[in-house]
Design an enzyme around this catalytic site. Structure first.
Site, PDB file in Angstrom:
ATOM      1  N   ASP A   1      -7.050   0.075  -4.186  1.00 38.67           N
ATOM      2  CA  ASP A   1      -7.959   1.032  -4.099  1.00 38.67           C
ATOM      3  C   ASP A   1      -8.632   0.790  -5.529  1.00 38.67           C
ATOM      4  O   ASP A   1      -9.322   1.750  -5.958  1.00 38.67           O
ATOM      5  CB  ASP A   1      -7.370   2.408  -3.845  1.00 38.67           C
ATOM      6  CG  ASP A   1      -6.371   2.811  -4.850  1.00 38.67           C
ATOM      7  OD1 ASP A   1      -6.172   1.864  -5.794  1.00 38.67           O
ATOM      8  OD2 ASP A   1      -5.755   3.875  -4.709  1.00 38.67           O
TER       9      ASP A   1
ATOM     10  N   GLU B   1       0.836  -1.058  -0.098  1.00 36.28           N
ATOM     11  CA  GLU B   1       0.039   0.084   0.079  1.00 36.28           C
ATOM     12  C   GLU B   1       0.778   1.275  -0.113  1.00 36.28           C
ATOM     13  O   GLU B   1       1.876   1.331   0.980  1.00 36.28           O
ATOM     14  CB  GLU B   1      -0.983  -0.176   1.134  1.00 36.28           C
ATOM     15  CG  GLU B   1      -2.119   1.167   0.855  1.00 36.28           C
ATOM     16  CD  GLU B   1      -2.732   1.181  -0.412  1.00 36.28           C
ATOM     17  OE1 GLU B   1      -2.090   1.569  -1.403  1.00 36.28           O
ATOM     18  OE2 GLU B   1      -3.912   0.568  -0.726  1.00 36.28           O
TER      19      GLU B   1
END
Ligand code: AHR
Ligand code: AHR
Length: 518
Positions: free
Chosen positions: A317, A236
């Site tokens: 995402d 991430e």
């Protein structure tokens, strides 16, 4: 090409040796039983790090698995069906898909988890960085595994799969391992072709909330060496090659355009992660990093904060500009031993991932061919791809292996009509010869009706009386033609230079030959 049995026999020894190294008990003198007991999730279970997810479009990942691999949906009536195995512990029943999707097109709507956790993947919904995804075309990536023609998953931009409510997948600093078999021939530098652990809400919730294998040419932290593609860790807000982000290993220039790549990540969730890659067709694994968790980006990766969703084909995402290929992959509970990873790689190599069915020189689906010009200028010239375009160039027995591969095509049933043919690249699985503005290119099949039509050609007797001519499916008066050593679809006289009537009948007549790269 070696027939599957010729290819497999000497490899049993390797598989057995690797399996023994991790303490598996094998039936001595029964090589088939030995192989059956060492499919990837059998290996990881025996090593004490069982699979909590096992996804494959092409084969069973447990020797005892007899369920479905994936679900397809057809366009004609929106009906769905499950595609299973030819035998327990065996290979995908692609013929069932061909028959269900005959005369229409299909997309892949679900990829089943073979583990008892049932962490199935479905088409991903909208996320923080991307609109809802669409399903991948079910027939875009035909390959062979164990001598059987099967279909891989070909992800184009806007495609992805996910499960946000899983069971058994690591969360909040838990240890896990994962691998996937992917391809170095269908990659890009956009975010993010991932397989692994991600957020449960399709949004970027912060550092350490993902733990997924990334494969592509996106260099997030400079320097990366060579041109990739690289096996990286998407933890991430970064694609990591080390604790500092960037590559510390100048010899890690990526896998290049290897057709089949094993990509592996493991992370103890606390203070250690490792990255490995291998050629899924031969040899072992190379470790490119093994060390501490990242300390950059403001931290937050030690311990990790995984949320336990599973993503395939996009970023956490749902950043979905990336492309990629997926054949099989697993996630484990606990960090696997290196010996177990080695045994899994041996098993992957032993099944013989390949690009063809082994027959050659004819226009039958599955056959490998080369296409020679018949015009007197050019009878030692063949259609090959170069820098993504199709060109006519000389190929001889002393040409490089690259040139021979570029000039070799796998005949597929026509992507727009099964009574015609399409030509898949030998060394770029999933890429096809298609016309665009009347010129021919090698491009990945994207599942659209436009691509299918542009990549379909209908064979007929050569217009010069020699060989074979190939009419464009959607421009039936235009035929595959060479002109100034480029390749087009061309009519016999017309407004474009390549429609010139001079030597048209010869230029559109081709000899279908044995492949340069069997
Ligand atoms: O870490 C790289 C990407 O950054 C993640 O996949 C995504 O969630 C974010 O945009
Ligand atoms: O493609 C080579 C030659 O170029 C063709 O034979 C001719 O049409 C053009 O001059």
């Amino acid at each position: 090409m070696l027939r599957p049995l010729q290819r497999l026999r000497p490899l049993w020894a390797l598989v057995a040796a690797a399996a023994l190294a991790v303490g598996l008990s094998l039936g001595v003198g029964a090589p088939q039983a030995a192989a059956a007991s060492s499919l990837p999730c059998d290996v990881y279970a025996s090593a004490g790090t069982p699979c909590v997810a096992a996804h494959s479009l092409v084969r069973a990942l447990y020797s005892s698995y007899s369920g479905s691999l994936y679900q397809v949906q057809r366009a004609s009536d929106s009906a769905t069906t499950n595609i299973g195995l030819l035998a327990t512990g065996g290979y995908a029943n692609a013929a069932a898909q061909d028959s269900f999707c005959s005369g229409t097109t299909c997309i892949i709507t679900k990829i089943y988890d073979q583990s008892a956790r049932h962490n199935d993947l479905t088409i991903e919904g909208a996320g923080g960085a991307g609109a809802a995804d669409v399903g991948a075309p079910a027939d875009a990536l035909p390959v062979t595994v164990g001598g059987h023609q099967v279909y891989g998953l070909e992800i184009s931009a806007g495609m992805g799969y996910r499960n946000n409510a899983t069971s058994g997948v690591a969360t909040n600093g838990g240890a896990e391992g994962m691998y996937m078999v992917t391809s170095g021939t269908h990659v890009n530098g956009s975010c993010c072709f991932d397989y692994g652990n991600a957020e449960t809400n399709n949004k970027d919730t912060g550092n350490g909330h993902m733990d997924a294998i990334n494969f592509g040419t996106e260099c997030w932290f400079s320097p990366c060496y060579g041109s990739g593609p690289w096996v990286q860790a998407d933890l991430e807000n970064g694609l990591f090659q080390s604790d500092s982000g960037y590559s510390k290993n100048s010899s890690n220039t990526g896998t290049g355009a290897l057709p089949f790549v094993t990509a592996l990540l493991k992370n103890n969730g606390q203070d250690h992660f490792a990255l490995k890659y291998g050629n899924a067709q031969s040899g072992g694994l190379t470790t490119t990093y093994s060390g501490g968790e990242p300390t950059v980006n403001g931290g937050g990766y030690s311990p990790m904060h995984q949320e336990g969703a599973i993503v395939l084909g996009t970023g956490g995402d749902n950043s979905n500009g990336s492309i990629g290929s997926f054949f099989e992959g697993v996630m484990t509970s606990g960090i696997p031993t290196d010996a177990a990873d080695d045994a899994v790689q041996s098993n992957i190599v032993s099944v013989g991932y390949g690009g063809s069915t082994g027959s050659t020189g004819s226009l039958t689906a599955g056959s490998e061919i080369s296409l020679a010009a018949t015009t007197s200028c050019c009878t030692t010239d063949y259609i090959r791809h170069q820098a993504n375009a199709a060109v006519l160039s000389s190929v001889t027995s002393s040409s490089s292996s690259l040139d021979k591969n570029d000039a070799t095509w796998i005949v597929r049933k026509g992507l727009a009509s099964s009574s015609c043919v399409s030509f898949e690249s030998r060394n770029y699985p999933g890429d096809y010869l298609r016309h665009y503005n009347y010129r021919l290119y090698r491009q990945p099949m994207d599942g659209t009706a436009q691509f299918r039509a542009d990549a379909t050609f209908c064979p007929t007797t050569g217009k010069s009386g020699t060989g074979t001519s190939f009419a464009s499916y959607n421009y039936p008066t235009k035929y595959i033609r060479h002109y100034n050593y480029n390749v087009y679809i061309a009519s016999d006289g017309g407004s474009n230079a390549w429609d010139s009537a001079t030597s048209w009948t010869d230029d559109v007549s081709w000899t279908v030959t044995s492949p340069w790269a069997p």
